[in-house]
Each structure stands twice: as structure tokens, then as C-alpha cells.
Design an enzyme around this catalytic site. Structure first.
Site, mmCIF file in Angstrom:
data_model
loop_
_atom_site.group_PDB
_atom_site.id
_atom_site.type_symbol
_atom_site.label_atom_id
_atom_site.label_comp_id
_atom_site.label_asym_id
_atom_site.label_seq_id
_atom_site.Cartn_x
_atom_site.Cartn_y
_atom_site.Cartn_z
ATOM 1 N N SER A 113 -8.677 8.424 0.564
ATOM 2 C CA SER A 113 -9.502 7.299 0.975
ATOM 3 C C SER A 113 -10.104 6.612 -0.243
ATOM 4 C CB SER A 113 -10.618 7.790 1.901
ATOM 5 O OG SER A 113 -11.428 6.727 2.314
ATOM 6 N N GLY A 114 -9.944 5.290 -0.302
ATOM 7 C CA GLY A 114 -10.482 4.520 -1.410
ATOM 8 C C GLY A 114 -9.600 4.465 -2.634
#
Length: 672
Positions: free
Chosen positions: A156-157
Site C-alpha cells: 500500500s502506497g
């Protein structure tokens, strides 16, 4: 502890450099100061600061360092020793010294998120890479996007959504025309719309995709003819709850920041901090973006698609006694008295009789939240339908390129049903990776009669069986939704059924939780809320009110009453919760996007909250958890495969049949 795979010499000569684990740096270099003989329990080392270290040898010698001339190579398979510290060191060196964010590892492209715009995606760069062979220029995503299927993965990210947008920009540029409002522009215009309705700020990423999407771009005679977007698993729970420092979906804040626009008058909009559904994270404003400017981009995208956004802004009507309820009912064109009745009561039907049961305050709030989540899900589906209608191809297409962009592996301090679904989706993607990078690749070697010893890679099939198999986690969850007593009862069934599994654990502390050993690391899930979230239930009386609404976007269409887990098909063909139409024999390319940290942070430890420079999880925890698999080990495993494919013919070709120019001296060749 096995620090890396592959054979090790029985003797490490004095003066050789090795990588050793470190509680602060994670990995650090040391030099062997005394000769090592097989059976020695201690390795005598000198660290870079000059201090001596007696390093205990447990199972294997520490991994050897590569020569300095190889560190920073643009293809990791060129390294003499390919193991986790070598991968991380090479990526770090390329990023810090050469400002290079892309690195090859055979057929995989590794991308590092620089957390800032780079001038490497302009139109001239696209044309420079167009038509060039891999190896002619520096590694770049534009080398990979010319393939039939591009799978983008990462935590994530890490930058998956940005990479998908760069890929779309490449396709629409090399296959575009200069006419006004062309299909290429429309395909690109779909991104800000999808992000406005499906992305949100999380603690890791200000523009995190909270849904998955598969984009198929059609081509005819090298020109873009249309596109289709398929979505899955929108995180509807975010509509009614956000954790601290997180936000709801962007579109809410864009509307609140632009409340003075004439077309938004009558909606009762105020600052985002004034609404319960947008203020829970105590982060109504994002520092990295302007919500008002983003709404301008969203509106412009709607205009490019020829899809007016007025359908999303219903007209106002009369108000009831309660201001919020009255405005809600006026905007939807439904009766306030009926909404009040079915938010606060539930109909019970017995043999020949019907009763109205008053709900408790909490039950009424839950009913309200269920209605809000259902409505937003329908608006999101309606929006995707409108976008697909604008992108449809009237002339058809002869070929297509697919881009799969899903949310990354997640592991928070508190993990619930949403993280479980996201990580399950990543397990399925990992299975797809294993199938094409290891299984099918090695079967091709056998077909070509290449002498080959099969590479033993980490197969995540047992973990997937734990989740989706018979009496697996999802099976028991669906059963509990139908006849069970709730989360605690479901937790006890999990313990009774799966404690013998090597991929399932019960936490030591007394709580209703369970641990799944995923390919990227162990994640502890709290059982609270699983059953209710999986039911995803909306009272049928409220659904009936929506059907009578004058606003078409909120009409109830879909699987009311069917659990979310029940929507997940079996098998990798049903990747995630949709049947993603990957071509059966397409040539896949994989883009692994990662974050860059100051230390040599193992990729398997990146599932914790991280920033550009700091990882909040301790290095000791990272070293403890990293050896179960993960992205770094994937790159190590793929190093055993052939990085280059040459055209293969089953027909033998004899030297006498070769046409060799007279001027070429081949006297050095010896016929065997």
C-alpha cells in the site's frame, strides 16, 4: 537461520566481504579477518567502523557481497550473488547515486516510489522508448507497457496507481491522434473520475486506491479505439468510518470545498469538518492537494467524456422537521416519514402475522450506516457504467492491452475484514505470478528440451486453500452469517478447524483474533465485525424506498442479501472477486513497485506504516518476519530463470546451412 538461497563455499577466504544482520541498519557489510574452516562455530569479522566482531554461525555462512563494479547494475540478474541484502543494496545505490527508480530483474521491472514528480514521463521520453528493444535504453516502465498484460503489484502506497496512469499515458500517446476530444483523451480522463470516487487518504498514502480495477484498452491499426474498466471490492466501510488521520473518499471533500458553486446550491453543503461521515479521522484537509482544484479536474474529466456530472447532483425539495433527514429525503425524492419508520423499526413476519420491532439506538445507527454504504456502492457502480459507456468502442478492436491495478498488501495495528479481503486478493495475484513466472516458464524450458532442474519456489497455494477451500475461513464465515451466533462463535470454529494448519495461528493473548501466514508476512486479524461486514445487509424496506426514489443513481440493483465472501469465485481465473479477462496465452510482464527507506529495509517488513525515511516497525521485527517469503525473495527466486528469450525453432539447424559472409573469419570455430 538461512540468510539466502543457493550453494555456499565450504571455505570463506580471508578478506572476503559478507552481509550480516544488524539491529539498526538491518544489513551491514563486514570483512572476514581470519580464515574459516568447515565446522567453525565463529566467524571473525571487522566492521566498516574498524571494530571487531565474533559472528556466531548457526546454519549457513552469511551472504557474500558482490564486487563493487556490479553493485547498482540495471538488471539484478547480472549480480554474482543475488540475495535479499544484495537486492536492497543495489536498489538503494541506484536510487541514491544515479537517481534511477527503475531496475530490471529478468522479466520483472522493479520500481521505487520517489515521492516526488520526475521529468521522465514526457511525450519525448515516450517516443524515445517506443519500438526500442529492452536493453537498448535504461530500465523504464515504457519498456514494459508494450505487452499484452501488465500486472502491477506492491504494498500500500508504493505507487501502483501512478504506474498504471503512466502506462495508460504511454498507450494513448503512441496509439493516439491529434483530433480534439479523441478517444485517447477520454481514456486518460477516466483516471481523475475513478480516483475522486474510489481513492482516499490513508495513513500511508494521500491517494490510496480503495478498490481494484482492471483496465482493458482496445487498439485497431495501432490506434486506441476504446477501453473498458472493471472494478471490484470497493471499500464501502470507509463511507461511514475513517480511522484517525484518514479521510473518506475524495469526492466528499471536493464537494465540501466547492460548496459556493452555483450548481451545488441547495445541497446543504458546509465544511467537511461539519459532517460525521467526513470528520472522524480529524483530517478534513489534505496537505498534499487542493480539494477545490481537484473538483475542477473531476468536472473537466466528466466534460471530456461527454458525461455531465449533473446526474450526481439531485435537485432539492421541501424539508421535514429534522433538517438533515429532510434534506436527505428531499434530495432523493422519498418520504421522510417512511425513512424514519424503517430506520428505527424492523419488520418481523411470523406465521400469518407481521410485527414491527423497535430498534435500539445502536441498531438504528447501524441501519443508517448500512443504507449509506449501499447507496454509495450504487453511485460508484453507476459512475463506472457511465464512464464505460463513454469509452465504448463503436468500431470494435483487433487487439487489447490489460492493466491490473489492485490495492497493496496491508498490515495495520488493527486489521479487520477489509484488510483480510485486500490481502486475499494479493494472495491470488501472487498465485498468478507463480503460475506465469515459475510454472509456465519452466514448462516452456522442458518443451524446448533445455536441460533443466526445476526451481523450488515458495508456493502460496496452501494459504489460499486455508482461505477459500472447503471449510476454509470464507466457508466458515458464510456459514456463520446464515446460522451462527456472531464473531466469537466464528472464531471458535476457526480454532477448532485450522489450528493444525501451518498457515494459521491463534494469538497468545485472550482475544477473538487469528493470524494468517501470508506470502508477505504474518497478519493478525481481529474477528470483531467480520460477520456483520460480510453480510453487507441492507433492510429490504429501505431498499424498497430507494427503488421508489426519483434519483436513478440510487436504485437498488445487485446482490442484496448475498455475503461479500459469497461473491468470490474459486480458482485463479476468477482473480480477486471478478473474472478478470486475462488473455489465455498472453505474454505477461510484471511491475513490482516498492518504497525506498533510509535503511536496508526488507520488503517483507514494509507492510507496516512507513514514510520516505523512517520505518516504525523495529529492525529486529523486520529480520524476524522476513524469511517467510515476500517481494525480495521473489526477485531472488526469479534469478534462477532465463532473463532473455530468443526465438525458438523445433527444427535442427546445421552449421553447413548457415549463410556466412566470405569476409567473416570463423577459423577459430571448432566443429564438434
Amino acid at each position: 537461520m538461512a540468510l539466502c538461497r543457493g550453494p555456499f563455499p565450504s571455505v570463506s577466504l580471508q578478506g572476503a566481504r559478507v552481509w550480516i544482520p544488524d539491529s539498526v541498519e538491518v544489513w551491514r557489510v563486514a570483512e572476514i579477518t581470519r580464515s574459516y574452516k568447515e565446522g567453525d562455530a565463529i566467524l571473525h569479522l571487522r566492521l566498516e567502523d574498524g571494530s571487531a566482531l565474533a559472528y556466531p554461525i548457526e546454519f549457513q555462512l552469511p551472504p557474500l557481497c558482490n564486487p563493487d563494479c556490479l553493485s547498482g547494475a540495471d538488471d539484478l540478474v547480472a549480480l554474482s550473488y543475488l540475495h535479499e541484502p544484495a537486492v536492497l543494496h543495489s536498489l538503494r545505490r541506484r536510487f541514491l547515486e544515479a537517481n534511477a527508480i527503475y531496475t530490471y530483474c529478468g522479466i520483472i521491472l522493479v520500481a521505487i516510489n520517489p515521492y516526488k514528480p520526475l521529468p521522465i514521463y514526457e511525450e519525448e521520453v515516450i517516443y524515445a522508448y517506443s519500438g526500442r528493444e529492452m536493453g537498448d535504453m535504461d530500465p523504464h516502465i515504457f519498456h514494459h507497457v508494450g505487452n499484452q498484460s501488465l500486472v502491477i503489484s506492491g504494498e500500500s502506497g508504493a505507487g501502483k496507481t501512478a504506474s498504471a496512469k503512466y502506462a495508460m499515458r504511454y498507450f494513448t500517446t503512441v496509439g493516439g491522434c491529434q483530433c480534439e476530444s479523441s478517444m485517447e483523451e477520454k481514456v486518460l480522463a477516466s483516471s481523475p473520475i475513478m480516483e475522486a470516487f474510489g481513492n482516499a487518504k490513508t495513513t500511508r498514502n494521500d491517494n490510496s486506491s480503495r478498490f481494484g480495477k482492471y483496465i482493458e484498452i482496445g487498439f485497431s491499426q495501432a490506434h486506441v479505439t476504446g477501453a473498458t474498466i472493471k472494478t471490484y471490492l470497493l471499500e464501502k466501510s470507509r463511507v461511514t468510518f475513517q480511522a484517525k488521520a484518514e479521510r473518506n473518499y475524495h469526492i466528499f471533500y471536493q464537494l465540501c470545498a466547492s460548496a459556493t458553486l452555483p450548481e451545488l446550491q441547495g445541497l446543504g453543503l458546509r465544511g467537511a469538518e461539519s459532517f460525521h461521515y467526513t470528520c472522524q479521522g480529524q483530517c478534513a484537509a489534505a496537505q498534499s492537494t487542493s480539494d477545490a482544484a481537484d473538483l475542477d479536474s473531476t468536472r473537466h474529466a466528466f466534460s471530456l467524456l461527454g458525461t455531465g456530472w449533473a446526474g450526481l447532483v439531485p435537485g432539492a425539495g421541501c424539508a421535514a422537521a429534522d433538517e438533515a433527514l429532510g434534506l436527505f429525503c428531499a434530495l432523493l425524492g422519498i418520504e421522510a416519514s417512511q425513512v424514519m419508520r424503517w430506520l428505527c423499526h424492523r419488520k418481523l413476519v411470523t406465521a400469518g402475522e407481521t410485527y414491527l420491532k423497535p430498534l435500539s439506538r445502536q441498531q438504528a445507527l447501524d441501519s443508517r450506516d448500512a443504507l449509506a454504504k449501499h447507496m454509495y456502492g450504487q453511485v460508484f457502480r453507476w459512475m463506472v457504467t457511465r464512464v464505460n459507456h463513454a469509452l465504448r468502442s463503436l468500431e470494435g478492436h483487433h487487439s487489447s492491452i490489460g492493466i491490473l491495478d489492485i490495492y497493496g498488501f496491508e498490515m495495520f495495528e488493527h486489521n479487520s475484514f477489509e484488510q483480510f479481503c485486500i490481502n486475499y486478493a494479493n494472495e491470488k495475484l501472487q498465485q498468478l505470478f507463480n503460475l506465469h513466472v515459475f510454472k509456465l516458464e519452466q514448462e516452456e524450458y522442458v518443451t524446448e528440451e533445455i536441460p533443466w532442474v526445476f526451481v523450488d519456489f515458495c508456493d502460496n497455494q496452501p494459504c489460499i486453500e486455508l482461505i477459500e477451500g472447503r471449510l476454509g475461513i470464507l466457508d466458515l464465515l458464510n456459514e456463520e452469517c446464515k446460522v451462527g451466533k456472531g464473531d466469537s462463535s466464528w472464531a471458535q470454529k476457526l480454532y477448532q478447524t485450522h489450528l493444525s494448519s501451518s498457515h494459521f495461528q491463534k494469538p497468545k493473548r485472550p482475544t477473538d483474533a487469528f493470524v494468517v501466514c501470508h506470502f508477505a508476512g504474518k497478519v493478525e486479524y481481529q474477528c470483531s465485525g467480520f460477520v456483520e461486514k460480510n453480510r453487507d445487509a441492507v433492510p429490504k424496506e429501505l431498499v424498497g424506498l430507494l427503488r421508489a426514489s426519483k434519483v436513478r443513481a440510487t436504485l437498488s440493483r445487485g446482490c442484496v442479501g448475498q455475503s461479500l465472501a459469497g461473491l468470490w469465485p474459486r480458482g485463479w481465473e476468477g482473480l480477486m472477486c471478478l473474472d478478470v479477462p486475462f488473455p489465455a496465452h498472453s505474454h505477461y510482464h510484471f511491475l513490482q513497485v516498492v518504497k525506498i527507506l533510509r535503511a536496508y529495509t526488507p520488503a517483507a517488513g514494509l507492510e507496516e506504516r512507513v514514510t520516505l525515511d523512517v520505518s516504525t516497525v523495529s529492525p529486529q521485527r523486520q529480520l524476524q518476519d522476513q524469511y517467510g517469503g515476500g517481494s525480495s525473495q521473489l526477485l531472488v527466486d526469479t534469478s534462477h530463470l532465463f532473463p532473455v528469450h530468443l526465438p525458438f525453432s523445433a527444427s535442427p539447424l546445421h552449421l553447413d546451412e548457415l549463410c556466412i559472409p566470405d569476409g567473416l573469419d570463423l577459423a577459430f570455430l571448432v566443429r564438434l
